[in-house]
Write a protein that holds these residues in place. Sequence first.
Motif, PDB file in Angstrom:
ATOM      1  N   GLU A 142     -80.201 -46.331  28.369  1.00 21.29           N
ATOM      2  CA  GLU A 142     -80.843 -45.020  27.623  1.00 21.29           C
ATOM      3  C   GLU A 142     -80.168 -43.703  27.662  1.00 21.29           C
ATOM      4  O   GLU A 142     -80.786 -42.692  27.347  1.00 21.29           O
ATOM      5  N   HIS A 147     -84.066 -47.486  18.569  1.00 15.84           N
ATOM      6  CA  HIS A 147     -84.310 -46.679  19.342  1.00 15.84           C
ATOM      7  C   HIS A 147     -83.126 -45.274  18.766  1.00 15.84           C
ATOM      8  O   HIS A 147     -82.358 -45.350  17.938  1.00 15.84           O
ATOM      9  N   THR A 196     -90.196 -42.163  20.835  1.00 15.67           N
ATOM     10  CA  THR A 196     -89.994 -41.169  22.157  1.00 15.67           C
ATOM     11  C   THR A 196     -91.436 -41.005  22.554  1.00 15.67           C
ATOM     12  O   THR A 196     -92.362 -41.307  22.037  1.00 15.67           O
ATOM     13  N   THR A 251     -86.476 -41.557  25.419  1.00 19.40           N
ATOM     14  CA  THR A 251     -86.016 -42.332  24.299  1.00 19.40           C
ATOM     15  C   THR A 251     -86.172 -43.745  24.268  1.00 19.40           C
ATOM     16  O   THR A 251     -86.081 -44.353  23.301  1.00 19.40           O
ATOM     17  N   GLN A 252     -86.339 -44.430  25.455  1.00 23.45           N
ATOM     18  CA  GLN A 252     -86.844 -45.740  25.770  1.00 23.45           C
ATOM     19  C   GLN A 252     -88.006 -45.981  26.353  1.00 23.45           C
ATOM     20  O   GLN A 252     -87.932 -46.720  27.457  1.00 23.45           O
ATOM     21  N   ILE A 289     -90.536 -50.360  14.951  1.00 23.55           N
ATOM     22  CA  ILE A 289     -89.131 -49.810  15.528  1.00 23.55           C
ATOM     23  C   ILE A 289     -87.793 -50.715  15.190  1.00 23.55           C
ATOM     24  O   ILE A 289     -87.017 -50.047  14.842  1.00 23.55           O
TER      25      ILE A 289
END
Length: 309
Positions: A69, A86, A255, A273-274, A301
Amino acid sequence: MKNRKVLVVLGGTSGEREISLASGTACIKALKKMGHKVSTFDPKKKTLSLIDANKTDVIFNALHGKDGEDGVAQSYFEYLRIPYTHSGVISSYNAMNKKISKEIFKKNKIKSPKYFVLRKKNYNKSKLKTYIKRKKIKFPIVVKPISEGSSIGVKICKNLDKLDKSSISLFKKYEELIFETYIGGQEIQVAVINGVPLGAIELKPKREFYDYKAKYFKSARTKHIMPANLKKDKYREALKIAKQAHQALGCNGITRSDFKFFKNQFYLLEINTQPGMTSLSLVPEIAKYKGISFENLVKKILLNASLNK
């Protein structure tokens, strides 16, 4: 859009490998239920450059932590020209690097704890003391690696000796550390999906703080309060700041922004972010409260997967 060839990338070599495997497994189950053709790829077993673009329509990135990430995996996906879920290369790198993300928060007038950064090569106790004085930072002080997730390597120190000891220990593994004011108050976390804030959850850890164990082990008995126990205007403010941070870093997909709410002010600690997608994870819990099933969350997602971000 059913029957897509979805490659779930999970595992990896970071300290968050086990969490990534759990997140990935939960997402695989949901993707199969949706009717997609799912295969998996673990970067611990073979390099990401070996992903077969001809057999993959889209990548579902379920990696956490270093190389997953921080823009590394994302740069492989961009190179292979396979749309992925993402955030992109730069936003992932900036969000993972606490020093850069704090500078972005500051530029966007988002409150964050006072901090300074020291490198391994020029570290000593007197330099540490000088920086604390110069930055007017009071104990307790939090020290942590610049680029780690899941609270790995985070130490809360009540005096200079403990801080020095913790720093020396962390410098055995890391080149750069960030030191910041410890903020008390409520632990508030906000989920944002595709630029829209979903909701805010409050956490009451039984442990010293919301660390790795508190995040991922039921035995830690962390209390989750959904929605967060905030006045309506403050609840809206938390959502607004999370959206602002998501946009300021140019993030994509989901997020999770981690805040401390102290003396009627929000302090943004970091943006993830992950975020985890396990049974104990916060984003699925917030989504469920808002009437979004785990399967639908995964669908949202996946639909946001893209390139050139």
